[in-house]
Write a protein that holds these residues in place. Sequence first.
Motif, PDB file in Angstrom:
ATOM      1  N   PHE A 137      56.680  68.034  52.376  1.00 29.05           N
ATOM      2  CA  PHE A 137      56.233  66.737  51.856  1.00 29.05           C
ATOM      3  C   PHE A 137      54.918  66.791  51.080  1.00 29.05           C
ATOM      4  CE2 PHE A 137      58.347  65.623  56.053  1.00 29.05           C
ATOM      5  CZ  PHE A 137      59.596  65.466  55.465  1.00 29.05           C
ATOM      6  N   GLY A 138      54.281  67.919  51.085  1.00 27.28           N
ATOM      7  CA  GLY A 138      53.049  68.046  50.310  1.00 27.28           C
ATOM      8  C   GLY A 138      51.819  67.567  51.068  1.00 27.28           C
ATOM      9  N   ARG A 139      50.827  67.052  50.314  1.00 25.14           N
ATOM     10  CA  ARG A 139      49.573  66.666  50.943  1.00 25.14           C
ATOM     11  C   ARG A 139      49.624  65.266  51.508  1.00 25.14           C
ATOM     12  NH1 ARG A 139      44.983  68.097  46.695  1.00 25.14           N
ATOM     13  NH2 ARG A 139      43.765  66.712  48.037  1.00 25.14           N
ATOM     14  N   GLY A 140      48.847  65.042  52.560  1.00 23.47           N
ATOM     15  CA  GLY A 140      48.807  63.725  53.169  1.00 23.47           C
ATOM     16  C   GLY A 140      47.582  63.566  54.046  1.00 23.47           C
ATOM     17  N   VAL A 141      47.464  62.371  54.614  1.00 24.87           N
ATOM     18  CA  VAL A 141      46.326  62.082  55.478  1.00 24.87           C
ATOM     19  C   VAL A 141      46.845  61.645  56.833  1.00 24.87           C
ATOM     20  CG1 VAL A 141      44.345  60.565  55.826  1.00 24.87           C
ATOM     21  CG2 VAL A 141      44.907  61.378  53.530  1.00 24.87           C
ATOM     22  N   VAL A 142      46.244  62.176  57.896  1.00 26.79           N
ATOM     23  CA  VAL A 142      46.659  61.784  59.241  1.00 26.79           C
ATOM     24  C   VAL A 142      46.238  60.344  59.481  1.00 26.79           C
ATOM     25  CG1 VAL A 142      46.365  62.234  61.704  1.00 26.79           C
ATOM     26  CG2 VAL A 142      46.428  64.150  60.081  1.00 26.79           C
ATOM     27  N   GLU A 143      47.203  59.502  59.846  1.00 28.22           N
ATOM     28  CA  GLU A 143      46.907  58.091  60.136  1.00 28.22           C
ATOM     29  C   GLU A 143      46.455  57.956  61.581  1.00 28.22           C
ATOM     30  OE1 GLU A 143      47.277  55.134  58.301  1.00 28.22           O
ATOM     31  OE2 GLU A 143      47.338  56.447  56.530  1.00 28.22           O
ATOM     32  N   LYS A 144      47.341  58.388  62.461  1.00 26.39           N
ATOM     33  CA  LYS A 144      46.946  58.384  63.865  1.00 26.39           C
ATOM     34  C   LYS A 144      47.752  59.414  64.644  1.00 26.39           C
ATOM     35  CE  LYS A 144      50.042  54.611  65.157  1.00 26.39           C
ATOM     36  NZ  LYS A 144      50.181  53.249  65.592  1.00 26.39           N
ATOM     37  N   THR A 145      47.302  59.740  65.818  1.00 22.22           N
ATOM     38  CA  THR A 145      48.048  60.668  66.660  1.00 22.22           C
ATOM     39  C   THR A 145      48.154  60.038  68.027  1.00 22.22           C
ATOM     40  OG1 THR A 145      46.075  61.748  67.509  1.00 22.22           O
ATOM     41  CG2 THR A 145      47.008  62.666  65.502  1.00 22.22           C
ATOM     42  N   ASP A 146      49.342  60.205  68.637  1.00 26.76           N
ATOM     43  CA  ASP A 146      49.391  59.794  70.037  1.00 26.76           C
ATOM     44  C   ASP A 146      50.285  60.744  70.797  1.00 26.76           C
ATOM     45  OD1 ASP A 146      52.177  58.704  70.339  1.00 26.76           O
ATOM     46  OD2 ASP A 146      51.452  57.453  68.687  1.00 26.76           O
ATOM     47  N   GLY A 147      49.711  61.419  71.756  1.00 28.47           N
ATOM     48  CA  GLY A 147      50.479  62.351  72.588  1.00 28.47           C
ATOM     49  C   GLY A 147      51.185  63.389  71.761  1.00 28.47           C
ATOM     50  N   LYS A 148      52.488  63.143  71.562  1.00 34.67           N
ATOM     51  CA  LYS A 148      53.266  64.190  70.918  1.00 34.67           C
ATOM     52  C   LYS A 148      53.557  63.905  69.441  1.00 34.67           C
ATOM     53  CE  LYS A 148      55.561  66.165  74.842  1.00 34.67           C
ATOM     54  NZ  LYS A 148      56.738  66.243  75.694  1.00 34.67           N
ATOM     55  N   ILE A 149      53.091  62.794  68.963  1.00 35.71           N
ATOM     56  CA  ILE A 149      53.444  62.417  67.587  1.00 35.71           C
ATOM     57  C   ILE A 149      52.210  62.402  66.686  1.00 35.71           C
ATOM     58  CG2 ILE A 149      54.424  60.579  66.131  1.00 35.71           C
ATOM     59  CD1 ILE A 149      56.491  61.773  67.944  1.00 35.71           C
ATOM     60  N   ILE A 150      52.383  62.921  65.490  1.00 31.95           N
ATOM     61  CA  ILE A 150      51.323  62.848  64.491  1.00 31.95           C
ATOM     62  C   ILE A 150      51.870  62.015  63.339  1.00 31.95           C
ATOM     63  CG2 ILE A 150      49.729  64.159  63.042  1.00 31.95           C
ATOM     64  CD1 ILE A 150      50.749  66.652  64.681  1.00 31.95           C
ATOM     65  N   GLN A 151      51.149  60.925  63.015  1.00 31.34           N
ATOM     66  CA  GLN A 151      51.632  60.076  61.935  1.00 31.34           C
ATOM     67  C   GLN A 151      50.852  60.406  60.670  1.00 31.34           C
ATOM     68  OE1 GLN A 151      52.517  56.238  63.522  1.00 31.34           O
ATOM     69  NE2 GLN A 151      52.181  55.288  61.511  1.00 31.34           N
ATOM     70  N   VAL A 152      51.590  60.712  59.609  1.00 32.01           N
ATOM     71  CA  VAL A 152      50.914  61.130  58.379  1.00 32.01           C
ATOM     72  C   VAL A 152      51.411  60.298  57.208  1.00 32.01           C
ATOM     73  CG1 VAL A 152      50.456  63.068  56.818  1.00 32.01           C
ATOM     74  CG2 VAL A 152      50.864  63.499  59.250  1.00 32.01           C
ATOM     75  N   SER A 153      50.487  59.832  56.379  1.00 31.79           N
ATOM     76  CA  SER A 153      50.966  59.199  55.142  1.00 31.79           C
ATOM     77  C   SER A 153      50.785  60.200  54.008  1.00 31.79           C
ATOM     78  CB  SER A 153      50.229  57.891  54.869  1.00 31.79           C
ATOM     79  OG  SER A 153      48.940  58.148  54.444  1.00 31.79           O
ATOM     80  N   PHE A 154      51.894  60.462  53.345  1.00 30.57           N
ATOM     81  CA  PHE A 154      51.879  61.482  52.297  1.00 30.57           C
ATOM     82  C   PHE A 154      51.597  60.870  50.940  1.00 30.57           C
ATOM     83  CE2 PHE A 154      54.100  63.663  55.724  1.00 30.57           C
ATOM     84  CZ  PHE A 154      53.456  64.909  55.681  1.00 30.57           C
ATOM     85  N   ARG A 155      51.254  61.753  50.002  1.00 29.02           N
ATOM     86  CA  ARG A 155      50.854  61.282  48.670  1.00 29.02           C
ATOM     87  C   ARG A 155      51.967  60.553  47.932  1.00 29.02           C
ATOM     88  NH1 ARG A 155      46.790  65.073  45.327  1.00 29.02           N
ATOM     89  NH2 ARG A 155      44.955  64.452  46.520  1.00 29.02           N
ATOM     90  N   ASP A 156      53.213  60.880  48.281  1.00 28.01           N
ATOM     91  CA  ASP A 156      54.321  60.190  47.604  1.00 28.01           C
ATOM     92  C   ASP A 156      54.546  58.798  48.194  1.00 28.01           C
ATOM     93  OD1 ASP A 156      55.427  60.693  50.048  1.00 28.01           O
ATOM     94  OD2 ASP A 156      57.091  61.919  49.326  1.00 28.01           O
ATOM     95  N   GLY A 157      53.652  58.396  49.086  1.00 23.05           N
ATOM     96  CA  GLY A 157      53.733  57.049  49.631  1.00 23.05           C
ATOM     97  C   GLY A 157      54.508  56.956  50.933  1.00 23.05           C
ATOM     98  N   SER A 158      55.144  58.047  51.321  1.00 21.52           N
ATOM     99  CA  SER A 158      55.945  57.968  52.544  1.00 21.52           C
ATOM    100  C   SER A 158      55.063  58.104  53.780  1.00 21.52           C
ATOM    101  CB  SER A 158      57.008  59.067  52.538  1.00 21.52           C
ATOM    102  OG  SER A 158      56.383  60.335  52.560  1.00 21.52           O
TER     103      SER A 158
END
Length: 740
Positions: free
Chosen positions: A698-719
Amino acid sequence: MNYLDHLNPQQREAALHTEGPLLILAGAGSGKTSTMTHRIAYLIKEKGVSPYRILAVTFTNKAAGEMRERVEALIGSGINMWILTFHSACLRILRKHAGLLGYDTDFAVYDPADQKAAMKSIVKELNLDDKRYTPAYFLSVISDCKEKALGPDDYLRAYGEDPKTKIVHQVYRDYEKLLKKNNAMDFDDLLLNTVRVFQKDEAALLEYQQRFEYIMVDEYQDTNFIQYTFVKMLAEKNGNICVVGDDDQCIYQWRGADIRNILEFEKDFKDAKIIKLEQNYRSTGNILAAAHSVIEKNYGRKDKKLWTEKEPGSKITYYRADDERDEARYVAQEIDRLKTKDRRYSDFAILYRTNAQSRTFEEALSRRDIPYRVLGGLRYYDRKEVKDIVSYMRLVQNPSDDLALLRIINEPKRGVGAKTVDKLQALAGVRGESLFQTLTDEEVVGSLSAKAAAGLRQMVETIQEYSREQENLRVSDIYDGLLVQTGYLKALEDQNTLEAEGRIENLMEFKSVIYNYEKDDGQLSLSDFMERIALLSEVDNHDENENAVVLMTMHSAKGLEFPFVFLPGMEDGLFPGWRAFDREDGLEEERRLCYVGMTRAKERLWLTSASMRTLYGKTDFTRESQFLREMDKKLLDGDAVFEKKKDSRTPISLDGYRGAKPANPFEQLKYVKRQVKERRETGAEAFQPGEEVVHPKFGRGVVEKTDGKIIQVSFRDGSLKKLAAGIAPLSRYIPEEGKE
Ligand SMILES: Nc1ncnc2c1ncn2[C@@H]1O[C@H](COP(=O)(O)OP(=O)(O)OP(=O)(O)O)[C@@H](O)[C@H]1O
Ligand SMILES: [Mg+2]
C-alpha cells in the motif's frame, strides 16, 4: 561385414582380450559401453561361452536395459544372461542363499516407504523426540554405514562414543532386529548381505566364482566400497574381470563412490591389462575440444586426450540471457527453430544442475507447445512439497477446501492418523460443514490426543490468521508465514538428509514463482496467484511419449547421448554449485560433472547463463561460470565476452535482501525465518500514532491509532487499513537521502 569390424583396433583388442583382468580406461564417448557389449557377443559367438557364465553389472535400470538391447542386437534376443544392476544381481543371489544369514529366501525387500514406517516405530518405541531425531536422519546414517559395510558396533567404534552416536547405535541395532523379525531387507542390505554370504560361506562364494567365468562392470569409477568388494570377491578366483570407466566422469563421490577403485585396479588385480581408447565417436571436434579444455583444469587426473575423425562442426553457442525467463524462452525458441521434419523432439535434451531449475523450462516449452518429459524426477508442480504448500495456500484462500485440507492435515506430522481423519470427516459430513469448520470446534479438537490437538490448533490458527489478513499481505508474505508457522519447513530441516535438502530447494524456488508475478503486479492478490498456478500446473505439455524433449539433471544423464544438448545456468554459485565450496575436492567433482554434461552432445551444444537470475526467491546479478571462463574461447560463438568481475550494481531482491553471494537456498531460508520471527515479535505497541510507515503493497502512510493487536494506518492513496500486528509487513519510514 563381421560385427567386430565395427570396432577400432584398440576396441577390438579389448573385446578379444577375454582372459585375465582388463581395465578399459577412456574418456566419454570413446565406445567403452559398446566395446563391452561387443565383448559379450564375442565370448558367446566365437568363444562358445555359455551366456550363463557371464555377469555384466551397471548402475541404473535404464543403463542395464540399454546394454541388454545392444547385446541382443548383436546376437539375437531371448538369451538368458545376467545383465543387471548391482541390486538385482544381489537380489538373485540372496533369493538362494539368504538362509545362511537366518532369513527365509522369500524375504521382503523394503522400499523407502517401508523403511520409513519401520524406523518410525523404532523412534516411537525408544521414546525419542521425533522432531529432533527424525526417521529420515537415522535412515541416512544407516545407509551410509551399510555402504561402508559397518554394522552397529563398527559404527560406534568408527565414530566414537558420545550421547548422539550412542542413540544412533541403539536405533541401528533395533532397526536391524526389526527387519530380521519381519524377514525383510532394505536396498543397502542387498549388497551388504550378499557380501556377508560370500564371507560366511566358502561354498556359496565358490559357486558364483565358478559360475561367472566372465565378469564385466560398466561405469566402474562410480562404484562405492561395498559394490567394489562384491566385484572383487567374485573375480578373485579366475580373474576374468573387465571393468570400464573414466576417472574424469566420477560424479558420485558425495554418495560414497571412490575414484580410487579405478585408479588402483592394477594393484587389486595382478597383471591387469590396461587399454585406453582414444577415439571419440560421439561428438564433433569442437564439442570435444571444449569439453577437454574444461576437464584439463583438474589436478591429479591421468591426462588423456580424445580425438575424433568428425568435422569440427558448429561452434558451441553461448547465450547470455537477461534473466532466467529469457534463458528458458531462448532455449525453447532454439528447439522450435531446429526441430525440422527429419528431427524428433527426443533429439533435444536440457540438462541442468539442480532439479529446481526445471520449472522455467517446463513453462517455456509449454508456452510453445513443445512436448517434454522430465526423466528421473517429477515435473516441478508434481513434486510433493510443492503440492503440499500449494494446498496450504488454497486453504488460506478458501478454508472450506476439504481436498486441500486432507492433503496437509498431517503434513508435517501432527499425530493425526488415518482413523482420526476418517472420524473427523464423518463428523463434518453429519454436521454438513467443511472439515476446516469442524476443526475450529474446540470440543472436537480437545477430544483428540494431546499431540494431535496441539498440532491442529496451531494449524487452524495459522490458516485463519492469514486468511483474514490476506488482502493486507503480499502473496510472498503469506507464503513465508505458512512455511514457518505451520512447521512444514522445520520438519524438513530436522530430517537433515539430501532428500530433504532437495525439497527445501524446491520450496525456496517457489518464491521465485511468486516473485516473478509480484514484480509484474505489485497488487497481486492470493486468488489471482492461485488461478495462475492452477493454469500452469494443469495445462502443460508433459508427454510420457518417447518423442519429447528430455529434461533431466546432468547426474542422471551419465552414459546417455543426444544430438542437441543445452546446458543452462552456467553461473558461479549455480554451476559450479554453492555446495562445491563446502567439500574438499568439491570443485573438481563439479568440473567432472561439467565434462559429463558437455560430452552428452553429439552435434550441437548450447551453454546459457542469465545475467540476472531469480533463484530461491532471490534476484541477483550473476557472474558467468568459472567453467565458461576456463573454456577455450575460440570454440565459442555468441555472447562470449566474459565479465571480469562480478557485476557491482546493487542486486534488486525480494524483500530488499542485499546479499551479493550466489543464491543459496539455505541462506534464503534463514532470511525467511528471521523475517517471520521478527514480525511476530513486533507487537502493535512498536508503532506510535502519528508515525510514518511503509507497507510493500500500500505504500506510505501514517499510523492513526493502535490497539492491542491492530494497527490502523491511513495510506497516501486515501485508504484506511486495519492491519494485524505480528504479521503485517510494516516498517518505519526512513527517508532516503536527497528525497523529501
Ligand atoms: N568403433 C566405432 N565406430 C563407430 N561408432 C562407434 C564406435 N564405437 C562407439 N561408437 C559410437 O559412439 C557412441 C559412444 O559410444 P559409447 O556410449 O559406448 O561410449 P562410452 O565410452 O560408453 O561413453 P560414456 O563415457 O559417455 O559412457 C555411440 O553412439 C556408439 O555407437
Ligand atoms: Mg558408457
